[in-house]
Motif scaffolding. Structure first.
Motif, mmCIF file in Angstrom:
data_model
loop_
_atom_site.group_PDB
_atom_site.id
_atom_site.type_symbol
_atom_site.label_atom_id
_atom_site.label_comp_id
_atom_site.label_asym_id
_atom_site.label_seq_id
_atom_site.Cartn_x
_atom_site.Cartn_y
_atom_site.Cartn_z
ATOM 1 N N ASP A 56 0.843 -1.192 0.000
ATOM 2 C CA ASP A 56 0.000 0.000 0.000
ATOM 3 C C ASP A 56 0.878 1.242 0.000
ATOM 4 O OD1 ASP A 56 -1.985 1.873 0.229
ATOM 5 O OD2 ASP A 56 -2.625 1.277 2.236
ATOM 6 N N PRO A 57 0.846 2.023 -1.080
ATOM 7 C CA PRO A 57 1.626 3.272 -1.101
ATOM 8 C C PRO A 57 1.121 4.298 -0.103
ATOM 9 C CG PRO A 57 1.038 2.570 -3.320
ATOM 10 C CD PRO A 57 0.216 1.747 -2.369
ATOM 11 N N ASP A 58 -0.117 4.148 0.339
ATOM 12 C CA ASP A 58 -0.722 5.081 1.281
ATOM 13 C C ASP A 58 -0.620 4.513 2.682
ATOM 14 O OD1 ASP A 58 -2.204 6.916 2.688
ATOM 15 O OD2 ASP A 58 -4.067 6.596 1.586
ATOM 16 N N THR A 59 0.195 5.130 3.503
ATOM 17 C CA THR A 59 0.442 4.624 4.847
ATOM 18 C C THR A 59 -0.485 5.215 5.893
ATOM 19 O OG1 THR A 59 2.091 6.329 5.366
ATOM 20 C CG2 THR A 59 2.865 4.326 4.263
ATOM 21 N N SER A 60 -1.434 6.037 5.480
ATOM 22 C CA SER A 60 -2.246 6.777 6.435
ATOM 23 C C SER A 60 -3.540 6.085 6.844
ATOM 24 C CB SER A 60 -2.579 8.162 5.882
ATOM 25 O OG SER A 60 -3.393 8.071 4.732
ATOM 26 N N THR A 61 -3.953 5.065 6.104
ATOM 27 C CA THR A 61 -5.205 4.388 6.408
ATOM 28 C C THR A 61 -5.152 3.728 7.783
ATOM 29 O OG1 THR A 61 -5.598 3.927 4.061
ATOM 30 C CG2 THR A 61 -6.847 2.643 5.657
ATOM 31 N N TRP A 62 -6.225 3.921 8.553
ATOM 32 C CA TRP A 62 -6.316 3.312 9.871
ATOM 33 C C TRP A 62 -7.709 2.777 10.128
ATOM 34 C CZ3 TRP A 62 -2.968 1.610 13.230
ATOM 35 C CH2 TRP A 62 -3.449 1.207 14.494
ATOM 36 N N PRO A 63 -7.824 1.522 10.599
ATOM 37 C CA PRO A 63 -6.740 0.571 10.794
ATOM 38 C C PRO A 63 -6.169 0.066 9.468
ATOM 39 C CG PRO A 63 -8.826 -0.507 11.144
ATOM 40 C CD PRO A 63 -9.137 0.951 10.957
ATOM 41 N N PRO A 64 -4.965 -0.489 9.484
ATOM 42 C CA PRO A 64 -4.294 -0.889 8.248
ATOM 43 C C PRO A 64 -4.706 -2.268 7.760
ATOM 44 C CG PRO A 64 -2.857 -1.319 10.097
ATOM 45 C CD PRO A 64 -4.108 -0.694 10.674
ATOM 46 N N THR A 65 -5.997 -2.519 7.727
ATOM 47 C CA THR A 65 -6.532 -3.843 7.430
ATOM 48 C C THR A 65 -7.224 -3.941 6.078
ATOM 49 O OG1 THR A 65 -8.552 -3.284 8.662
ATOM 50 C CG2 THR A 65 -6.798 -4.402 9.878
ATOM 51 N N TYR A 66 -7.150 -2.899 5.304
ATOM 52 C CA TYR A 66 -7.810 -2.871 4.017
ATOM 53 C C TYR A 66 -7.158 -1.816 3.125
ATOM 54 C CZ TYR A 66 -10.121 1.261 5.938
ATOM 55 O OH TYR A 66 -10.373 2.488 6.504
ATOM 56 N N ALA A 67 -7.635 -1.714 1.894
ATOM 57 C CA ALA A 67 -7.232 -0.663 0.958
ATOM 58 C C ALA A 67 -5.798 -0.807 0.450
ATOM 59 C CB ALA A 67 -7.447 0.717 1.567
ATOM 60 N N TYR A 68 -5.324 -2.022 0.327
ATOM 61 C CA TYR A 68 -4.012 -2.256 -0.268
ATOM 62 C C TYR A 68 -4.136 -2.284 -1.789
ATOM 63 C CZ TYR A 68 -2.069 -3.261 4.307
ATOM 64 O OH TYR A 68 -1.642 -3.160 5.610
ATOM 65 N N ASP A 69 -3.165 -1.722 -2.455
ATOM 66 C CA ASP A 69 -3.244 -1.553 -3.902
ATOM 67 C C ASP A 69 -2.690 -2.722 -4.705
ATOM 68 O OD1 ASP A 69 -2.571 2.056 -3.961
ATOM 69 O OD2 ASP A 69 -4.353 0.912 -3.430
ATOM 70 N N TYR A 70 -1.703 -3.414 -4.161
ATOM 71 C CA TYR A 70 -1.022 -4.463 -4.904
ATOM 72 C C TYR A 70 -1.009 -5.762 -4.116
ATOM 73 C CZ TYR A 70 0.592 -0.283 -7.282
ATOM 74 O OH TYR A 70 0.648 0.925 -7.944
ATOM 75 N N TRP A 71 -1.115 -6.873 -4.848
ATOM 76 C CA TRP A 71 -1.231 -8.192 -4.225
ATOM 77 C C TRP A 71 -0.383 -9.228 -4.935
ATOM 78 C CZ3 TRP A 71 -4.420 -8.833 0.050
ATOM 79 C CH2 TRP A 71 -5.258 -7.743 0.345
ATOM 80 N N GLY A 72 0.150 -10.151 -4.156
ATOM 81 C CA GLY A 72 0.824 -11.296 -4.718
ATOM 82 C C GLY A 72 -0.168 -12.396 -5.045
ATOM 83 N N GLN A 73 0.326 -13.504 -5.568
ATOM 84 C CA GLN A 73 -0.546 -14.604 -5.955
ATOM 85 C C GLN A 73 -0.791 -15.604 -4.841
ATOM 86 O OE1 GLN A 73 1.505 -16.261 -9.323
ATOM 87 N NE2 GLN A 73 2.912 -17.457 -8.064
ATOM 88 N N GLY A 74 -0.058 -15.503 -3.767
ATOM 89 C CA GLY A 74 -0.304 -16.331 -2.605
ATOM 90 C C GLY A 74 0.594 -17.548 -2.493
ATOM 91 N N THR A 75 0.756 -18.012 -1.262
ATOM 92 C CA THR A 75 1.491 -19.237 -0.981
ATOM 93 C C THR A 75 0.708 -20.046 0.047
ATOM 94 O OG1 THR A 75 3.646 -20.158 -0.325
ATOM 95 C CG2 THR A 75 2.927 -18.179 0.827
ATOM 96 N N GLN A 76 0.610 -21.341 -0.174
ATOM 97 C CA GLN A 76 -0.218 -22.199 0.668
ATOM 98 C C GLN A 76 0.494 -22.573 1.951
ATOM 99 O OE1 GLN A 76 -3.502 -23.556 0.068
ATOM 100 N NE2 GLN A 76 -3.272 -24.094 2.246
ATOM 101 N N VAL A 77 -0.211 -22.416 3.054
ATOM 102 C CA VAL A 77 0.253 -22.873 4.360
ATOM 103 C C VAL A 77 -0.760 -23.873 4.889
ATOM 104 C CG1 VAL A 77 0.712 -22.239 6.756
ATOM 105 C CG2 VAL A 77 1.513 -20.771 4.891
ATOM 106 N N THR A 78 -0.297 -25.067 5.183
ATOM 107 C CA THR A 78 -1.169 -26.110 5.709
ATOM 108 C C THR A 78 -0.617 -26.595 7.037
ATOM 109 O OG1 THR A 78 -1.782 -26.831 3.481
ATOM 110 C CG2 THR A 78 -2.231 -28.341 5.297
ATOM 111 N N VAL A 79 -1.441 -26.513 8.064
ATOM 112 C CA VAL A 79 -1.056 -26.943 9.406
ATOM 113 C C VAL A 79 -1.893 -28.159 9.762
ATOM 114 C CG1 VAL A 79 -0.743 -26.280 11.801
ATOM 115 C CG2 VAL A 79 -0.557 -24.560 9.992
ATOM 116 N N SER A 80 -1.252 -29.295 9.844
ATOM 117 C CA SER A 80 -1.970 -30.545 10.074
ATOM 118 C C SER A 80 -1.047 -31.570 10.699
ATOM 119 C CB SER A 80 -2.538 -31.084 8.763
ATOM 120 O OG SER A 80 -3.178 -32.333 8.957
ATOM 121 N N SER A 81 -1.623 -32.416 11.547
ATOM 122 C CA SER A 81 -0.874 -33.497 12.148
ATOM 123 C C SER A 81 -0.948 -34.768 11.321
ATOM 124 C CB SER A 81 -1.386 -33.771 13.565
ATOM 125 O OG SER A 81 -2.761 -34.135 13.537
#
Length: 124
Positions: A99-124
């Motif tokens: 997010d180029p804009d650092t002023s948003t509060w709370p910082p939980t939304y309004a991000y401009d750019y995203w990656g494609q993701g990486t899988q995390v699996t927690v299992s026994s």
């Protein structure tokens, strides 16, 4: 346009640890607020953590507080998410965001750019 590439996901047992990395192409990375989000199957995307430029201040969602640590290395244009004491409910695809804009509060939304993701699996 900013390109973000996540890595470091995988399968881990409950109580284990993983360190996610996000490499950014942006020349202005050091001025961006960076964040991590996650999305579990059938669930909406949720905020996980954020880190500000310059100050390095951080912010976490309650469910990961004291277990996860977000950090950044501006020289490497990389943001990290250290995940400790992982739980099955942490299983999700984890996304890096900028997010180029650092002023948003709370910082939980309004991000401009995203990656494609990486899988995390927690299992026994």
């Amino acid at each position: 346009q900013v390109q973000l590439v996540e890595s470091g996901g995988g399968l881990v047992q409950p109580g284990g640890s993983l360190r996610l990395s996000c490499a950014a192409s942006a020349r202005s990375f050091s001025r961006y607020r960076m964040g991590w989000f996650r999305q579990a199957p059938g669930k909406e995307r949720e905020f996980v953590a954020a880190i500000w430029p310059i100050t390095g201040s951080t912010y976490y969602t309650d469910s990961v507080k004291a277990r996860f640590t977000i950090s950044r290395d501006n020289a490497k244009n990389t943001v990290y998410l250290q995940m400790n004491n992982l739980k099955p409910e942490d299983t999700a695809v984890y996304f890096c965001a900028a997010d180029p804009d650092t002023s948003t509060w709370p910082p939980t939304y309004a991000y401009d750019y995203w990656g494609q993701g990486t899988q995390v699996t927690v299992s026994s």
